[in-house]
Motif scaffolding. Structure first.
Motif, PDB file in Angstrom:
ATOM      1  N   TYR A   1       4.509  -2.907   7.416  1.00  0.00           N
ATOM      2  CA  TYR A   1       4.777  -4.139   6.706  1.00  0.00           C
ATOM      3  C   TYR A   1       6.264  -4.267   6.388  1.00  0.00           C
ATOM      4  CZ  TYR A   1      -0.175  -4.984   5.724  1.00  0.00           C
ATOM      5  OH  TYR A   1      -1.502  -5.252   5.828  1.00  0.00           O
ATOM      6  N   HIS A   2       6.718  -5.492   6.379  1.00  0.00           N
ATOM      7  CA  HIS A   2       8.057  -5.788   5.908  1.00  0.00           C
ATOM      8  C   HIS A   2       7.945  -6.347   4.496  1.00  0.00           C
ATOM      9  CE1 HIS A   2       9.895  -5.099   9.795  1.00  0.00           C
ATOM     10  NE2 HIS A   2       8.895  -5.772  10.345  1.00  0.00           N
ATOM     11  N   ARG A   3       9.065  -6.437   3.823  1.00  0.00           N
ATOM     12  CA  ARG A   3       9.061  -6.910   2.440  1.00  0.00           C
ATOM     13  C   ARG A   3       8.381  -8.272   2.304  1.00  0.00           C
ATOM     14  NH1 ARG A   3      14.470  -6.942  -1.031  1.00  0.00           N
ATOM     15  NH2 ARG A   3      14.203  -4.744  -0.634  1.00  0.00           N
ATOM     16  N   LYS A   4       8.633  -9.174   3.248  1.00  0.00           N
ATOM     17  CA  LYS A   4       8.035 -10.512   3.157  1.00  0.00           C
ATOM     18  C   LYS A   4       6.510 -10.446   3.247  1.00  0.00           C
ATOM     19  CE  LYS A   4       8.497 -11.782   8.049  1.00  0.00           C
ATOM     20  NZ  LYS A   4       7.113 -11.893   8.399  1.00  0.00           N
ATOM     21  N   ASP A   5       5.998  -9.482   4.002  1.00  0.00           N
ATOM     22  CA  ASP A   5       4.549  -9.329   4.110  1.00  0.00           C
ATOM     23  C   ASP A   5       3.945  -8.856   2.784  1.00  0.00           C
ATOM     24  OD1 ASP A   5       4.616 -10.055   6.840  1.00  0.00           O
ATOM     25  OD2 ASP A   5       5.092  -7.973   7.387  1.00  0.00           O
ATOM     26  N   TRP A   6       4.619  -7.907   2.140  1.00  0.00           N
ATOM     27  CA  TRP A   6       4.137  -7.441   0.834  1.00  0.00           C
ATOM     28  C   TRP A   6       4.259  -8.556  -0.202  1.00  0.00           C
ATOM     29  CZ3 TRP A   6       0.986  -3.683   0.556  1.00  0.00           C
ATOM     30  CH2 TRP A   6       1.068  -2.611   1.440  1.00  0.00           C
ATOM     31  N   HIS A   7       5.355  -9.306  -0.122  1.00  0.00           N
ATOM     32  CA  HIS A   7       5.547 -10.415  -1.054  1.00  0.00           C
ATOM     33  C   HIS A   7       4.420 -11.437  -0.902  1.00  0.00           C
ATOM     34  CE1 HIS A   7       7.631 -13.095  -3.744  1.00  0.00           C
ATOM     35  NE2 HIS A   7       7.596 -14.051  -2.843  1.00  0.00           N
ATOM     36  N   ALA A   8       4.017 -11.698   0.319  1.00  0.00           N
ATOM     37  CA  ALA A   8       2.927 -12.650   0.569  1.00  0.00           C
ATOM     38  C   ALA A   8       1.612 -12.147  -0.033  1.00  0.00           C
ATOM     39  CB  ALA A   8       2.768 -12.895   2.065  1.00  0.00           C
ATOM     40  N   LYS A   9       1.436 -10.837  -0.070  1.00  0.00           N
ATOM     41  CA  LYS A   9       0.218 -10.268  -0.661  1.00  0.00           C
ATOM     42  C   LYS A   9       0.207 -10.419  -2.188  1.00  0.00           C
ATOM     43  CE  LYS A   9      -0.648  -6.682   2.760  1.00  0.00           C
ATOM     44  NZ  LYS A   9      -2.073  -6.762   2.994  1.00  0.00           N
ATOM     45  N   GLY A  10       1.384 -10.457  -2.796  1.00  0.00           N
ATOM     46  CA  GLY A  10       1.483 -10.563  -4.242  1.00  0.00           C
ATOM     47  C   GLY A  10       1.609  -9.197  -4.897  1.00  0.00           C
ATOM     48  N   ILE A  11       2.117  -9.202  -6.109  1.00  0.00           N
ATOM     49  CA  ILE A  11       2.391  -7.949  -6.807  1.00  0.00           C
ATOM     50  C   ILE A  11       1.117  -7.178  -7.130  1.00  0.00           C
ATOM     51  CG2 ILE A  11       2.549  -9.088  -9.066  1.00  0.00           C
ATOM     52  CD1 ILE A  11       4.428  -5.904  -7.893  1.00  0.00           C
ATOM     53  N   ASP A  12       0.060  -7.854  -7.523  1.00  0.00           N
ATOM     54  CA  ASP A  12      -1.162  -7.126  -7.880  1.00  0.00           C
ATOM     55  C   ASP A  12      -1.740  -6.385  -6.678  1.00  0.00           C
ATOM     56  OD1 ASP A  12      -1.123  -7.840 -10.607  1.00  0.00           O
ATOM     57  OD2 ASP A  12      -2.047  -9.776 -10.148  1.00  0.00           O
ATOM     58  N   GLU A  13      -1.754  -7.048  -5.537  1.00  0.00           N
ATOM     59  CA  GLU A  13      -2.276  -6.408  -4.321  1.00  0.00           C
ATOM     60  C   GLU A  13      -1.357  -5.285  -3.858  1.00  0.00           C
ATOM     61  OE1 GLU A  13      -5.158  -5.618  -1.614  1.00  0.00           O
ATOM     62  OE2 GLU A  13      -5.287  -6.996  -3.319  1.00  0.00           O
ATOM     63  N   THR A  14      -0.052  -5.481  -3.993  1.00  0.00           N
ATOM     64  CA  THR A  14       0.898  -4.437  -3.620  1.00  0.00           C
ATOM     65  C   THR A  14       0.712  -3.203  -4.495  1.00  0.00           C
ATOM     66  OG1 THR A  14       2.488  -6.087  -2.852  1.00  0.00           O
ATOM     67  CG2 THR A  14       3.350  -3.896  -3.339  1.00  0.00           C
ATOM     68  N   MET A  15       0.567  -3.413  -5.787  1.00  0.00           N
ATOM     69  CA  MET A  15       0.330  -2.287  -6.701  1.00  0.00           C
ATOM     70  C   MET A  15      -0.977  -1.587  -6.323  1.00  0.00           C
ATOM     71  SD  MET A  15       2.921  -2.112  -8.797  1.00  0.00           S
ATOM     72  CE  MET A  15       2.359  -1.163 -10.198  1.00  0.00           C
ATOM     73  N   LYS A  16      -1.992  -2.374  -6.022  1.00  0.00           N
ATOM     74  CA  LYS A  16      -3.316  -1.827  -5.691  1.00  0.00           C
ATOM     75  C   LYS A  16      -3.295  -1.020  -4.392  1.00  0.00           C
ATOM     76  CE  LYS A  16      -7.739  -3.746  -4.519  1.00  0.00           C
ATOM     77  NZ  LYS A  16      -8.522  -4.967  -4.476  1.00  0.00           N
ATOM     78  N   GLN A  17      -2.519  -1.476  -3.415  1.00  0.00           N
ATOM     79  CA  GLN A  17      -2.506  -0.809  -2.113  1.00  0.00           C
ATOM     80  C   GLN A  17      -1.479   0.318  -2.000  1.00  0.00           C
ATOM     81  OE1 GLN A  17      -2.400  -3.289   1.382  1.00  0.00           O
ATOM     82  NE2 GLN A  17      -3.822  -4.769   0.498  1.00  0.00           N
ATOM     83  N   VAL A  18      -0.403   0.246  -2.778  1.00  0.00           N
ATOM     84  CA  VAL A  18       0.673   1.220  -2.612  1.00  0.00           C
ATOM     85  C   VAL A  18       0.794   2.167  -3.802  1.00  0.00           C
ATOM     86  CG1 VAL A  18       3.158   1.522  -2.253  1.00  0.00           C
ATOM     87  CG2 VAL A  18       1.957  -0.366  -1.129  1.00  0.00           C
ATOM     88  N   VAL A  19       1.019   1.614  -4.977  1.00  0.00           N
ATOM     89  CA  VAL A  19       1.344   2.443  -6.133  1.00  0.00           C
ATOM     90  C   VAL A  19       0.111   3.143  -6.699  1.00  0.00           C
ATOM     91  CG1 VAL A  19       2.361   2.439  -8.446  1.00  0.00           C
ATOM     92  CG2 VAL A  19       3.341   0.997  -6.649  1.00  0.00           C
ATOM     93  N   ASP A  20      -0.962   2.410  -6.906  1.00  0.00           N
ATOM     94  CA  ASP A  20      -2.145   3.011  -7.525  1.00  0.00           C
ATOM     95  C   ASP A  20      -2.703   4.184  -6.715  1.00  0.00           C
ATOM     96  OD1 ASP A  20      -1.799   1.138  -9.523  1.00  0.00           O
ATOM     97  OD2 ASP A  20      -3.448  -0.149  -8.873  1.00  0.00           O
ATOM     98  N   PRO A  21      -2.858   4.053  -5.381  1.00  0.00           N
ATOM     99  CA  PRO A  21      -3.348   5.217  -4.627  1.00  0.00           C
ATOM    100  C   PRO A  21      -2.397   6.424  -4.688  1.00  0.00           C
ATOM    101  CG  PRO A  21      -3.503   3.225  -3.292  1.00  0.00           C
ATOM    102  CD  PRO A  21      -2.749   2.870  -4.528  1.00  0.00           C
ATOM    103  N   TRP A  22      -1.103   6.133  -4.707  1.00  0.00           N
ATOM    104  CA  TRP A  22      -0.110   7.209  -4.809  1.00  0.00           C
ATOM    105  C   TRP A  22      -0.301   7.971  -6.113  1.00  0.00           C
ATOM    106  CZ3 TRP A  22       5.820   5.963  -4.122  1.00  0.00           C
ATOM    107  CH2 TRP A  22       6.553   7.149  -4.062  1.00  0.00           C
TER     108      TRP A  22
END
Length: 130
Positions: A1-22
């Motif tokens: 993913y590029h930054r624009k792709d993560w931005h399109a997902k939104g912060i909640d989804e980004t946190m859910k997919q990246v930060v929370d599992p980490w």
């Protein structure tokens, strides 16, 4: 993913997919909490960002970059607050942290000093009115 792709997902989804599992995989990860705080700051979710940044600081006490990020979060909160007492509180928190950095971290001394002088210049004096 590029930054624009993560931005399109939104912060909640980004946190859910990246930060929370980490964090689930490595609950002691300074980097996971630092990243979470940084991402939340970018989306102006300051209270949430502070929670993550303070968790990062718990894992790496006295880290000047995280202390600076916390100070910046308080500064952003002060800038956006409409309540004068709250603005003063947030700015006081930011300034106290930057004074600590200035007094205790030689590598960040110049940055912290500049930040403090900038804050001093932005605070209106009584003769300037509101």
């Amino acid at each position: 993913y590029h930054r624009k792709d993560w931005h399109a997902k939104g912060i909640d989804e980004t946190m859910k997919q990246v930060v929370d599992p980490w964090i689930v995989l490595d609950p002691d990860s300074f980097e996971a909490f630092a990243l979470g705080g940084d991402l939340l700051m970018r989306y102006e979710r300051y209270n949430d960002a502070l929670k993550y940044l303070k968790q990062a600081l718990d894992r790496r006490p006295k880290c000047d970059s995280i202390l600076g990020a916390i100070a910046n979060t308080y500064r952003c909160m002060a800038e956006r607050s409409k309540d004068e007492a709250e603005k003063v509180h947030f700015m006081s928190e930011s300034r106290a942290i930057m004074r600590y950095i200035k007094d205790n971290c030689l590598s960040a001394f110049a940055h912290a000093t500049t930040w403090l002088y900038s804050d001093n210049a932005s605070i209106p004096i009584p003769s300037e009115g509101k």
